[in-house]
Design a protein around this motif. Structure first.
Motif, PDB file in Angstrom:
ATOM      1  N   ASN A   9      35.569  36.912  33.503  1.00  9.91           N
ATOM      2  CA  ASN A   9      36.327  37.325  32.317  1.00  9.91           C
ATOM      3  C   ASN A   9      37.099  38.614  32.591  1.00  9.91           C
ATOM      4  N   GLU A  10      36.462  39.556  33.278  1.00 12.76           N
ATOM      5  CA  GLU A  10      37.141  40.801  33.625  1.00 12.76           C
ATOM      6  C   GLU A  10      38.268  40.570  34.625  1.00 12.76           C
ATOM      7  N   VAL A  11      38.032  39.666  35.568  1.00 14.57           N
ATOM      8  CA  VAL A  11      39.082  39.326  36.534  1.00 14.57           C
ATOM      9  C   VAL A  11      40.288  38.746  35.806  1.00 14.57           C
ATOM     10  N   ALA A  12      40.062  37.832  34.892  1.00 13.96           N
ATOM     11  CA  ALA A  12      41.160  37.224  34.135  1.00 13.96           C
ATOM     12  C   ALA A  12      41.903  38.277  33.322  1.00 13.96           C
ATOM     13  N   ARG A  13      41.172  39.209  32.728  1.00 12.05           N
ATOM     14  CA  ARG A  13      41.786  40.281  31.946  1.00 12.05           C
ATOM     15  C   ARG A  13      42.665  41.169  32.838  1.00 12.05           C
ATOM     16  N   GLU A  14      42.175  41.504  34.019  1.00 10.49           N
ATOM     17  CA  GLU A  14      42.949  42.351  34.937  1.00 10.49           C
ATOM     18  C   GLU A  14      44.176  41.616  35.481  1.00 10.49           C
ATOM     19  N   MET A  15      44.055  40.317  35.732  1.00 11.22           N
ATOM     20  CA  MET A  15      45.182  39.548  36.263  1.00 11.22           C
ATOM     21  C   MET A  15      46.339  39.493  35.266  1.00 11.22           C
ATOM     22  N   LYS A  16      46.050  39.588  33.983  1.00 10.09           N
ATOM     23  CA  LYS A  16      47.107  39.611  32.972  1.00 10.09           C
ATOM     24  C   LYS A  16      47.902  40.914  33.017  1.00 10.09           C
ATOM     25  N   LYS A  17      47.304  41.969  33.575  1.00 12.36           N
ATOM     26  CA  LYS A  17      47.966  43.274  33.667  1.00 12.36           C
ATOM     27  C   LYS A  17      48.861  43.395  34.904  1.00 12.36           C
TER      28      LYS A  17
END
Length: 60
Positions: A9-17
């Motif tokens: 979930n954190e990886v997905a959140r960072e990839m959006k940035k």
């Protein structure tokens, strides 16, 4: 198991940035890399031939 889910979930959140390059930038970067690799290949081939010739000359 929850830690793994949180990690993704954190990886997905960072990839959006992430600021991804535009197509034109990507093409320019790719051409630059390929040209550099080609130049370095030719450079080291010439140096290798020169050193090989020098060693052959010295040993004969």
């Amino acid at each position: 198991m929850q830690r793994i889910i949180n990690f993704f979930n954190e990886v997905a959140r960072e990839m959006k940035k992430v600021s991804w390059p535009k197509r034109k930038e990507l093409v320019n970067y790719t051409i630059t890399v390929l040209a550099t690799v080609a130049f370095m290949t030719i450079f080291f081939a010439v140096v290798d031939l020169g050193i090989s010739s020098l060693i052959r000359f010295v040993l004969e």
